[in-house]
Design a protein around this motif. Structure first.
Motif, PDB file in Angstrom:
ATOM      1  N   MET A   1       0.742  -1.152  -0.144  1.00 48.96           N
ATOM      2  CA  MET A   1      -0.017   0.135  -0.009  1.00 48.96           C
ATOM      3  C   MET A   1       0.849   1.132  -0.024  1.00 48.96           C
ATOM      4  N   LYS A   2       2.041   1.201   0.628  1.00 51.20           N
ATOM      5  CA  LYS A   2       3.082   2.343   0.669  1.00 51.20           C
ATOM      6  C   LYS A   2       3.446   2.507  -0.639  1.00 51.20           C
ATOM      7  N   ILE A   3       3.863   1.626  -1.384  1.00 50.73           N
ATOM      8  CA  ILE A   3       4.296   1.751  -2.928  1.00 50.73           C
ATOM      9  C   ILE A   3       3.108   2.395  -3.664  1.00 50.73           C
ATOM     10  N   LEU A   4       1.920   1.967  -3.514  1.00 52.93           N
ATOM     11  CA  LEU A   4       0.539   2.619  -4.404  1.00 52.93           C
ATOM     12  C   LEU A   4       0.439   4.293  -3.810  1.00 52.93           C
ATOM     13  N   LYS A   5       0.778   4.452  -2.699  1.00 52.89           N
ATOM     14  CA  LYS A   5       0.770   5.693  -2.059  1.00 52.89           C
ATOM     15  C   LYS A   5       1.791   6.797  -2.717  1.00 52.89           C
ATOM     16  N   LYS A   6       3.194   6.069  -2.755  1.00 52.29           N
ATOM     17  CA  LYS A   6       4.154   6.942  -3.443  1.00 52.29           C
ATOM     18  C   LYS A   6       3.963   6.837  -5.007  1.00 52.29           C
ATOM     19  N   LEU A   7       3.382   5.992  -5.672  1.00 47.89           N
ATOM     20  CA  LEU A   7       3.122   6.109  -7.046  1.00 47.89           C
ATOM     21  C   LEU A   7       1.943   7.085  -7.440  1.00 47.89           C
ATOM     22  N   ASP A   8       1.028   7.160  -6.415  1.00 49.71           N
ATOM     23  CA  ASP A   8      -0.043   7.969  -6.506  1.00 49.71           C
ATOM     24  C   ASP A   8       0.530   9.554  -6.489  1.00 49.71           C
ATOM     25  N   ILE A   9       1.219   9.589  -5.494  1.00 48.37           N
ATOM     26  CA  ILE A   9       2.123  11.148  -5.539  1.00 48.37           C
ATOM     27  C   ILE A   9       2.997  11.391  -6.623  1.00 48.37           C
ATOM     28  N   LEU A  10       3.531  10.529  -7.163  1.00 47.32           N
ATOM     29  CA  LEU A  10       4.307  10.760  -8.387  1.00 47.32           C
ATOM     30  C   LEU A  10       3.598  10.901  -9.531  1.00 47.32           C
ATOM     31  N   GLU A  11       2.495  10.212  -9.957  1.00 50.38           N
ATOM     32  CA  GLU A  11       1.481  10.418 -10.787  1.00 50.38           C
ATOM     33  C   GLU A  11       0.906  11.642 -11.041  1.00 50.38           C
TER      34      GLU A  11
END
Length: 184
Positions: A1-11
């Motif tokens: 879930m942390k990876i998805l959150k970081k990906l979300d911020i980057l995206e």
């Protein structure tokens, strides 16, 4: 879930910067065309590149936040059990389609790279402009898979919608407050 959150911020950051950059380039183009009377040919190409990239990156963001247009007339009539099944299957179909598009776009990029085609005004390699296709479709596929997992788990926000869950929670709080004698 942390990876998805970081990906979300980057995206969101990349899409936002590209969109704002595209608007700035467009304003500069209007200024050079109508104020300086010296239009620049490259402006339209860069503007289109930035805007298309921000829009394609936005597909996944909209899906993740349930912002795509949905027709829920029949879906709302289903029991919660069938909503789980239908939600899981429909999201798996969406993931398959998005991942197929990602794969197909890699073939397109490979072809344009071999042909060494370039954009007309700026001379950017065409494969660079098309690179958004596999990136955005892969992200869209990942978000579909994540939504399918949430539907299979029975996530109420995923299956009934965020507003319905909030309305139910507010109703429950109101009933609890009435029992306690608060707000009477």
């Amino acid at each position: 879930m942390k990876i998805l959150k970081k990906l979300d911020i980057l995206e969101e950051g990349v899409a936002g910067v590209l969109f704002v950059g595209g608007v700035a380039v467009s304003i500069y183009g209007v200024f050079t065309r109508y104020v300086l009377n010296s239009p620049q040919a490259w402006i339209t190409e860069i503007f289109e590149f930035m805007l298309v990239w921000s829009i394609f990156l936005g597909f996944g963001m909209a899906l993740k936040d349930n912002r795509h247009i949905q027709v829920e007339l029949l879906f709302d009539k289903l029991s919660f059990k069938f909503k789980r099944v239908v939600g899981c299957i429909s999201n798996l179909i969406g993931a398959g389609f998005a991942l197929f598009l990602a794969y197909s776009s890699v073939e397109l990029i490979t072809l344009t790279k071999v042909q060494a085609t370039k954009t007309i005004d700026v001379g950017l390699p065409m494969w660079m402009t098309l690179l958004v296709l596999p990136i955005s479709m892969f992200l869209l596929g990942i978000y579909f898979l994540f939504k399918s997992y949430k539907a299979a788990k029975g996530d109420k926000k995923e299956l009934t919608g965020e507003l319905e869950v909030l309305a139910r929670e507010m109703k429950e709080l109101s009933e609890e407050n009435k029992k306690k004698g608060v707000g009477a």
